[in-house]
Design a protein around this motif. Structure first.
Motif, PDB file in Angstrom:
ATOM      1  N   CYS A 121       9.360 -11.095  11.001  1.00  0.00           N
ATOM      2  CA  CYS A 121       7.717 -10.404  10.890  1.00  0.00           C
ATOM      3  C   CYS A 121       7.668  -9.789  12.291  1.00  0.00           C
ATOM      4  N   LEU A 122       7.964 -10.270  13.428  1.00  0.00           N
ATOM      5  CA  LEU A 122       7.707  -9.701  14.533  1.00  0.00           C
ATOM      6  C   LEU A 122       8.506  -8.379  14.749  1.00  0.00           C
ATOM      7  N   GLN A 123       9.625  -8.754  14.350  1.00  0.00           N
ATOM      8  CA  GLN A 123      10.648  -7.540  14.451  1.00  0.00           C
ATOM      9  C   GLN A 123      10.158  -6.164  13.598  1.00  0.00           C
ATOM     10  N   ILE A 124       9.704  -6.496  12.302  1.00  0.00           N
ATOM     11  CA  ILE A 124       9.208  -5.369  11.549  1.00  0.00           C
ATOM     12  C   ILE A 124       8.016  -4.870  12.434  1.00  0.00           C
ATOM     13  N   ALA A 125       7.131  -5.453  12.697  1.00  0.00           N
ATOM     14  CA  ALA A 125       5.998  -5.149  13.281  1.00  0.00           C
ATOM     15  C   ALA A 125       6.263  -4.217  14.519  1.00  0.00           C
TER      16      ALA A 125
END
Length: 353
Positions: free
Chosen positions: A65-69
């Motif tokens: 989730c953090l990586q995509i954001a």
């Protein structure tokens, strides 16, 4: 960002997502350029002047989730005022609610936390025009099917939907039947095929010699930068502790660590302050770390798919990588199963003296 020509998945998917009413199911391994494939067209279609959620991306873990954001923030560097909000458990729900009140355009979420916000009536998905499910097979494996159904029920039926999955289990077929309109299937690489740039080596040892074998392999490749996969959190912690005691530059990543500890370890690993990351499958799902030289399987995973996912962490974006399995005599049959599925032979490793 140094992207010069599109990767196959981007070439296939971007035109569809730029259109209307095009639902897509894409079978793609991690490391194939998925995030830009859905990220760029989604950003292109956002109306920045409307401060309400227009795109929803669902993914299985907070790391992903953090990586995509983070990637979306990089891609939208020159789109003024575009707001991307990562929504995941293990971090303050209050700050996520505040951000939603101020208005966001893209929500990247793990299903559990998003459902929590919906139940508190702090997020309205009525304006969402695109839904992306990333690593959908993994979300189903982790038991998110009911949450996903509850979330999709609140999104307008007229939305575009894109589902990314490395494999095609039954549950995904039923989601696509229920929520997608004649989806186009895009196959990137063969179903379940492993990466071509990876060399697979197996070392067969007595169970009691596994740790010694691991040390020897690490010594043999002094510039190793890799992930060592273990089966359980306990084993992960034990192996990491032993390696550290024996003077190796190692650390562990597993579900018993707090989110803050996990982020800290990942950060150190990304900047190569740690050479060997000892991890469980869940912790290392979807991790995007460049230039890994080795993936070491400390024992063979029960699911062949796990092996493909693990080995797919190396040899990314056209580089070559080595995937090593340290297994005991009893696991020989499993190696044959994996060979059949990845359609490649393991080299038999000679233990370095």
């Amino acid at each position: 960002m140094g992207y010069e020509s599109p990767m196959p998945v981007q070439e296939e998917v971007i035109p569809f997502l730029l259109g209307e009413d095009n639902d897509v199911i894409a079978l793609a391994q991690t490391g194939t350029g998925k995030t830009a494939a859905f990220g760029l067209p989604i950003l292109q279609k956002i109306n920045v002047s409307e401060y309400q959620p227009q795109a929803l991306i669902l993914c299985p873990t907070r790391e992903l989730c953090l990586q995509i954001a983070g990637d979306l923030n990089d891609y939208s560097k020159y789109i003024d005022n575009l707001k991307v909000l990562p929504v995941y458990g293990g971090s303050s729900i209050e700050s996520q609610i505040k951000a939603l009140k101020r208005g966001v355009h893209v929500i990247v979420a793990t299903p559990g936390r998003l459902l929590d916000l919906m139940n508190r009536k702090t997020v309205d998905l009525g304006t969402v025009r695109s839904v992306i499910m990333d690593e959908a097979d993994e979300m189903l494996n982790m038991g998110f099917t009911d949450s996903i159904n509850a979330i999709l029920a609140e999104v307008p039926a007229s939305r575009n939907m894109l589902l990314f999955s490395a494999t095609m289990p039954q549950g995904i077929a039923s989601i696509s039947k229920k929520y997608m309109n004649n989806p186009k299937e895009v196959l990137i690489g063969n179903k379940n095929e492993g990466n071509k740039n990876i060399k697979h080596i197996s070392y067969i040892v007595q169970a009691r010699d596994k740790y010694l074998a691991l040390k020897r392999i690490a010594d043999f490749y002094p510039n190793i930068y890799g992930i060592i996969f273990c089966r359980t959190r306990k084993e992960t912690q034990e192996i990491a502790d032993k390696l550290i005691q024996d003077g190796y530059n190692a650390d562990s990543l597993h579900g018993e660590l707090s989110q803050q500890q996990r982020d800290y370890v990942m950060q150190k690993f990304r900047v190569k302050n740690i050479q060997l990351l000892v991890a469980t499958d869940v912790a290392a799902r979807g991790l995007d770390v460049d230039d890994l030289t080795h993936v070491i399987n400390y024992g063979i995973p029960d699911e062949v798919e796990s092996y493909t996912h693990r080995s797919g962490r190396t040899g990314r974006a056209g580089k070559t990588g080595i995937s090593i399995a340290i297994c005991h005599i009893k696991e020989k049959g499993r190696i044959r199963d994996i060979e059949r599925i990845i359609n490649k032979k393991f080299d038999k490793g000679e233990m370095p003296s």
